[in-house]
Design a protein around this motif. Structure first.
Motif, PDB file in Angstrom:
ATOM      1  N   VAL A 188       0.832  -1.240   0.064  1.00 32.03           N
ATOM      2  CA  VAL A 188      -0.124  -0.112  -0.008  1.00 32.03           C
ATOM      3  C   VAL A 188       0.909   1.125  -0.008  1.00 32.03           C
ATOM      4  O   VAL A 188       1.693   1.405   1.013  1.00 32.03           O
ATOM      5  N   VAL A 189       0.468   2.005  -1.017  1.00 28.02           N
ATOM      6  CA  VAL A 189       1.520   3.304  -0.892  1.00 28.02           C
ATOM      7  C   VAL A 189       0.645   4.423  -0.062  1.00 28.02           C
ATOM      8  O   VAL A 189      -0.803   4.579  -0.132  1.00 28.02           O
ATOM      9  N   ILE A 190       1.100   4.840   1.094  1.00 27.79           N
ATOM     10  CA  ILE A 190       0.223   5.577   2.157  1.00 27.79           C
ATOM     11  C   ILE A 190       0.255   7.090   1.703  1.00 27.79           C
ATOM     12  O   ILE A 190       1.479   7.721   1.756  1.00 27.79           O
ATOM     13  N   GLY A 191      -0.749   7.626   1.422  1.00 21.15           N
ATOM     14  CA  GLY A 191      -1.008   8.803   0.906  1.00 21.15           C
ATOM     15  C   GLY A 191      -0.816   9.586   2.271  1.00 21.15           C
ATOM     16  O   GLY A 191      -0.374  10.741   2.366  1.00 21.15           O
ATOM     17  N   ASN A 192      -1.494   9.237   3.408  1.00 22.32           N
ATOM     18  CA  ASN A 192      -1.456   9.871   4.608  1.00 22.32           C
ATOM     19  C   ASN A 192      -1.927   8.950   5.752  1.00 22.32           C
ATOM     20  O   ASN A 192      -2.692   8.080   5.299  1.00 22.32           O
ATOM     21  N   SER A 193      -1.377   8.854   6.814  1.00 18.96           N
ATOM     22  CA  SER A 193      -1.649   8.076   7.939  1.00 18.96           C
ATOM     23  C   SER A 193      -1.730   9.043   9.322  1.00 18.96           C
ATOM     24  O   SER A 193      -0.870   9.621   9.447  1.00 18.96           O
ATOM     25  N   THR A 194      -2.937   8.983   9.503  1.00 17.06           N
ATOM     26  CA  THR A 194      -3.207   9.987  10.968  1.00 17.06           C
ATOM     27  C   THR A 194      -2.499   9.256  12.023  1.00 17.06           C
ATOM     28  O   THR A 194      -2.076  10.156  12.821  1.00 17.06           O
ATOM     29  N   ASN A 195      -2.433   8.010  12.354  1.00 15.29           N
ATOM     30  CA  ASN A 195      -1.905   7.385  13.452  1.00 15.29           C
ATOM     31  C   ASN A 195      -0.265   7.263  13.595  1.00 15.29           C
ATOM     32  O   ASN A 195       0.399   7.329  14.368  1.00 15.29           O
TER      33      ASN A 195
END
Length: 268
Positions: A188-195
């Protein structure tokens, strides 16, 4: 404007303004074409050489199917225009996910018969920016991952289809994803991770049974003309045997070479 590749990789369908073109990729020759009344849009090509497309203009309209062999054009109305189209790995179903509505709309079509038949209409209760109009299927076609990190069951049984299975606990927005049955993972390409903000712009690998994170890819910054440019992951593709990945990165600040292809191996 858009290109759809056949499952065997031998043919391509091109979406142009007002027409579709079928290209033999072995000979690089145009073998057929068809005029359509709509503008260009996303496009997929099934195993029978039939192209399915929509248009990027307006709000709602048809899913257009072109049967090149029979010289026929079919329409199934009600699709949210500007939708991203996805072909299911078993090639019996085409999915259309809206990118302009809140909440997003997912439609599923049976393309084994013509004209195609509508199978389901689902409202996905997240903002369009969170969904991103993106969905990806496991290699065996039994699971569907959305850009919000939610994993759904895929089934021919209407009552088992589209049941929420699990959610990636890193609270992510996925910019892209791919699945490998050989490794039992989602890349998975992480565009944004809040955690876990440190994952932003990177590629994380999640167990396809538990959705727990197994590892994070080592992505190299790119030297261009003596300058080392930082990169963000953009697209990820597993090799057929699952032994490695092909990664497309966006090179931040680079104008002459804004993208780079990197080949990763499983030691990462």
């Amino acid at each position: 404007y858009r290109v759809g590749i056949s499952p065997d990789g031998q043919m391509a369908a091109l979406s142009l303004s007002g027409s579709l073109v079928l290209v033999d990729l072995q000979t690089a020759e145009v073998v057929d074409s068809a005029g359509i009344s709509s503008d260009w849009g996303d496009i997929v090509l099934d195993r029978n050489g039939r192209a399915h497309t929509n248009t990027d203009r307006g709000e709602t309209g048809p899913l257009v199917t072109v049967d090149f062999a029979a010289d026929q054009v079919y329409f199934r109305y009600g699709l949210s225009l500007g939708s991203v189209l996805r072909m299911h790995p078993l090639e019996s179903w085409v999915y259309g996910v809206s990118t302009r509505q809140v909440p997003a709309i997912l439609r599923k079509y049976d393309v084994t018969t013509l004209p195609v038949q509508s199978l389901r209409l689902e409202t996905i209760g997240v903002d369009k920016d969170e969904l991103g109009g993106n969905i990806w299927f496991s290699e065996d076609g039994t699971r569907m991952l959305t850009a919000t990190g939610k994993l759904f069951t895929v089934s021919s049984d209407y009552f088992e289809d589209f049941l929420l299975d699990k959610t990636i606990q890193d609270d992510i927005f996925a910019a892209w994803a791919d699945h490998s049955s050989e490794t039992g993972e989602w890349a998975v390409v992480i565009g944004n991770s809040t955690n876990v903000p440190s994952l932003n712009g990177k590629v994380a690998f999640y167990d396809d049974q538990t959705l727990t994170r197994n590892s994070v890819a080592d992505i190299r910054d790119v030297p261009i003309g003596g300058t080392l440019y930082p990169v963000l992951a953009s697209r990820i593709f597993y090799s057929e045997d699952g032994s490695g990945q092909v990664l497309l990165t966006s090179n931040l600040g680079a104008t002459a070479d804004p993208f780079t292809v990197q080949v990763l191996n499983m030691s990462n």
